[in-house]
Design a protein around this motif. Structure first.
Motif, PDB file in Angstrom:
ATOM      1  N   LYS A  68     -29.998  40.080 -22.566  1.00 52.37           N
ATOM      2  CA  LYS A  68     -31.407  40.403 -22.803  1.00 52.37           C
ATOM      3  C   LYS A  68     -31.636  41.912 -22.793  1.00 52.37           C
ATOM      4  CE  LYS A  68     -33.753  36.248 -21.333  1.00 52.37           C
ATOM      5  NZ  LYS A  68     -34.933  35.752 -20.649  1.00 52.37           N
ATOM      6  N   ILE A  69     -30.549  42.683 -22.793  1.00 57.42           N
ATOM      7  CA  ILE A  69     -30.653  44.146 -22.829  1.00 57.42           C
ATOM      8  C   ILE A  69     -29.838  44.609 -24.022  1.00 57.42           C
ATOM      9  CG2 ILE A  69     -30.309  46.316 -21.591  1.00 57.42           C
ATOM     10  CD1 ILE A  69     -30.162  44.601 -18.983  1.00 57.42           C
ATOM     11  N   ILE A  70     -30.502  45.336 -24.935  1.00 58.73           N
ATOM     12  CA  ILE A  70     -29.802  45.833 -26.118  1.00 58.73           C
ATOM     13  C   ILE A  70     -29.947  47.342 -26.223  1.00 58.73           C
ATOM     14  CG2 ILE A  70     -30.049  43.642 -27.337  1.00 58.73           C
ATOM     15  CD1 ILE A  70     -32.171  45.053 -29.129  1.00 58.73           C
ATOM     16  N   ASN A  71     -29.021  47.931 -26.955  1.00 58.67           N
ATOM     17  CA  ASN A  71     -29.005  49.374 -27.163  1.00 58.67           C
ATOM     18  C   ASN A  71     -28.729  49.643 -28.632  1.00 58.67           C
ATOM     19  OD1 ASN A  71     -28.829  52.192 -26.408  1.00 58.67           O
ATOM     20  ND2 ASN A  71     -26.621  52.024 -26.638  1.00 58.67           N
ATOM     21  N   ILE A  72     -29.226  50.771 -29.114  1.00 59.29           N
ATOM     22  CA  ILE A  72     -28.863  51.231 -30.454  1.00 59.29           C
ATOM     23  C   ILE A  72     -28.012  52.473 -30.278  1.00 59.29           C
ATOM     24  CG2 ILE A  72     -30.933  52.648 -30.811  1.00 59.29           C
ATOM     25  CD1 ILE A  72     -30.747  51.572 -33.810  1.00 59.29           C
ATOM     26  N   HIS A  73     -26.923  52.528 -31.049  1.00 62.23           N
ATOM     27  CA  HIS A  73     -25.989  53.652 -30.971  1.00 62.23           C
ATOM     28  C   HIS A  73     -25.858  54.260 -32.363  1.00 62.23           C
ATOM     29  CE1 HIS A  73     -22.810  55.974 -29.124  1.00 62.23           C
ATOM     30  NE2 HIS A  73     -22.104  55.784 -30.216  1.00 62.23           N
ATOM     31  N   PRO A  74     -25.937  55.596 -32.472  1.00 59.70           N
ATOM     32  CA  PRO A  74     -25.919  56.238 -33.787  1.00 59.70           C
ATOM     33  C   PRO A  74     -24.525  56.474 -34.369  1.00 59.70           C
ATOM     34  CG  PRO A  74     -26.311  57.881 -32.121  1.00 59.70           C
ATOM     35  CD  PRO A  74     -26.225  56.559 -31.405  1.00 59.70           C
ATOM     36  N   ALA A  75     -23.691  55.449 -34.319  1.00 61.39           N
ATOM     37  CA  ALA A  75     -22.353  55.500 -34.918  1.00 61.39           C
ATOM     38  C   ALA A  75     -21.864  54.066 -35.054  1.00 61.39           C
ATOM     39  CB  ALA A  75     -21.389  56.306 -34.051  1.00 61.39           C
ATOM     40  N   LEU A  76     -20.782  53.914 -35.789  1.00 57.40           N
ATOM     41  CA  LEU A  76     -20.191  52.588 -35.961  1.00 57.40           C
ATOM     42  C   LEU A  76     -19.191  52.350 -34.830  1.00 57.40           C
ATOM     43  CD1 LEU A  76     -19.649  52.720 -39.831  1.00 57.40           C
ATOM     44  CD2 LEU A  76     -21.418  51.442 -38.593  1.00 57.40           C
ATOM     45  N   LEU A  77     -19.673  51.690 -33.797  1.00 59.78           N
ATOM     46  CA  LEU A  77     -18.811  51.406 -32.656  1.00 59.78           C
ATOM     47  C   LEU A  77     -17.645  50.534 -33.097  1.00 59.78           C
ATOM     48  CD1 LEU A  77     -21.537  50.738 -29.952  1.00 59.78           C
ATOM     49  CD2 LEU A  77     -20.044  52.736 -30.106  1.00 59.78           C
ATOM     50  N   PRO A  78     -16.466  50.675 -32.504  1.00 55.01           N
ATOM     51  CA  PRO A  78     -16.182  51.409 -31.274  1.00 55.01           C
ATOM     52  C   PRO A  78     -15.994  52.914 -31.470  1.00 55.01           C
ATOM     53  CG  PRO A  78     -14.178  50.353 -32.024  1.00 55.01           C
ATOM     54  CD  PRO A  78     -15.281  49.935 -32.982  1.00 55.01           C
ATOM     55  N   ASN A  79     -16.085  53.414 -32.692  1.00 57.89           N
ATOM     56  CA  ASN A  79     -15.941  54.861 -32.926  1.00 57.89           C
ATOM     57  C   ASN A  79     -17.120  55.626 -32.332  1.00 57.89           C
ATOM     58  OD1 ASN A  79     -13.630  54.313 -34.440  1.00 57.89           O
ATOM     59  ND2 ASN A  79     -14.815  54.095 -36.321  1.00 57.89           N
ATOM     60  N   TYR A  80     -16.815  56.765 -31.765  1.00 53.28           N
ATOM     61  CA  TYR A  80     -17.817  57.705 -31.253  1.00 53.28           C
ATOM     62  C   TYR A  80     -18.727  57.090 -30.190  1.00 53.28           C
ATOM     63  CZ  TYR A  80     -16.059  60.168 -35.298  1.00 53.28           C
ATOM     64  OH  TYR A  80     -15.224  60.761 -36.210  1.00 53.28           O
ATOM     65  N   GLY A  81     -18.164  56.238 -29.356  1.00 49.83           N
ATOM     66  CA  GLY A  81     -18.918  55.660 -28.257  1.00 49.83           C
ATOM     67  C   GLY A  81     -18.430  56.226 -26.936  1.00 49.83           C
ATOM     68  N   GLY A  82     -19.139  55.897 -25.885  1.00 49.34           N
ATOM     69  CA  GLY A  82     -18.736  56.301 -24.543  1.00 49.34           C
ATOM     70  C   GLY A  82     -19.608  57.387 -23.955  1.00 49.34           C
ATOM     71  N   LYS A  83     -19.304  57.740 -22.736  1.00 48.30           N
ATOM     72  CA  LYS A  83     -20.076  58.744 -21.991  1.00 48.30           C
ATOM     73  C   LYS A  83     -20.125  60.054 -22.761  1.00 48.30           C
ATOM     74  CE  LYS A  83     -20.203  61.002 -17.476  1.00 48.30           C
ATOM     75  NZ  LYS A  83     -21.460  60.691 -16.873  1.00 48.30           N
ATOM     76  N   GLY A  84     -21.316  60.616 -22.870  1.00 50.98           N
ATOM     77  CA  GLY A  84     -21.503  61.903 -23.535  1.00 50.98           C
ATOM     78  C   GLY A  84     -21.602  61.818 -25.049  1.00 50.98           C
ATOM     79  N   MET A  85     -21.419  60.623 -25.591  1.00 50.75           N
ATOM     80  CA  MET A  85     -21.493  60.473 -27.047  1.00 50.75           C
ATOM     81  C   MET A  85     -22.877  59.949 -27.426  1.00 50.75           C
ATOM     82  SD  MET A  85     -18.787  61.757 -28.175  1.00 50.75           S
ATOM     83  CE  MET A  85     -18.814  61.361 -29.905  1.00 50.75           C
TER      84      MET A  85
END
Length: 187
Positions: free
Chosen positions: A98-115
């Protein structure tokens, strides 16, 4: 009507887009915006739409106070829209899938802390990627590693700069984030 809580740390353009989208539907409503940044523009955006705001510190996020506020609202979905802190496992456990996030890259690329944000866009350009995109995913105990719900890519050219990549990504976020939230709430 289903209830959405949005967590954001910055300008809040995605949060406002979600607020506006659901103000026009009978599916759901953004009932509160939570932020860890007392000077974030998202506060002004939420106030403009008469959405209650919760401002908290990193320490308070880890304490019972924020969990209690979430429990009082009893949301159907928690949406991280540019929220930069690691989400506490205590909340993730209480609201599985029930918790979602949007990430500005095509995961798993460019993910993680500080990204996040321009850090990602600079890395994409420096690595001469031919495409990038957005990923909407469930939140788990690791940065950007939850199950992917949706991805959309956009082509890049050699002329793209971090700024033009940011514009392309923003366009994808604005178009697809509210649509995917709607789909999740309708299921």
């Amino acid at each position: 009507m289903k209830k959405i809580i949005v967590f954001a740390s910055g300008s809040g353009s995605n949060a406002e887009n979600i607020i506006k989208h659901f103000a026009k539907t009978k599916i759901a409503k953004v009932v509160s915006v939570f932020t860890n940044n007392a000077s974030a523009k998202v506060i002004e955006r939420a106030k403009n739409h008469q959405i209650p705001i919760e401002i908290f510190s990193k320490t308070e996020l880890l304490e019972r106070k924020i969990v209690q506020k979430i429990e009082e609202i009893d949301p159907d979905l928690i949406v991280l829209a540019g929220f930069l802190l690691k989400f506490p496992e205590s909340i993730i456990e209480k609201y599985p899938n029930k918790i979602i996030n949007i990430h500005p890259a095509l995961l798993p690329n460019y993910g993680g802390k500080g990204m996040y944000g321009m850090h990602i866009h600079r890395a994409v350009v420096e690595n001469k990627e031919k495409e990038t995109g957005i990923s909407i995913h469930f939140v788990n105990e690791h940065y950007d590693e939850g199950a992917i719900i949706f991805q959309k890519s956009v082509a890049l050219t050699d002329e793209d700069t971090p700024e033009t990549v940011a514009e392309k990504i923003h366009g994808l976020e604005q178009k697809y984030f509210p649509e995917i939230i709607s789909r999740l709430l309708e299921d």
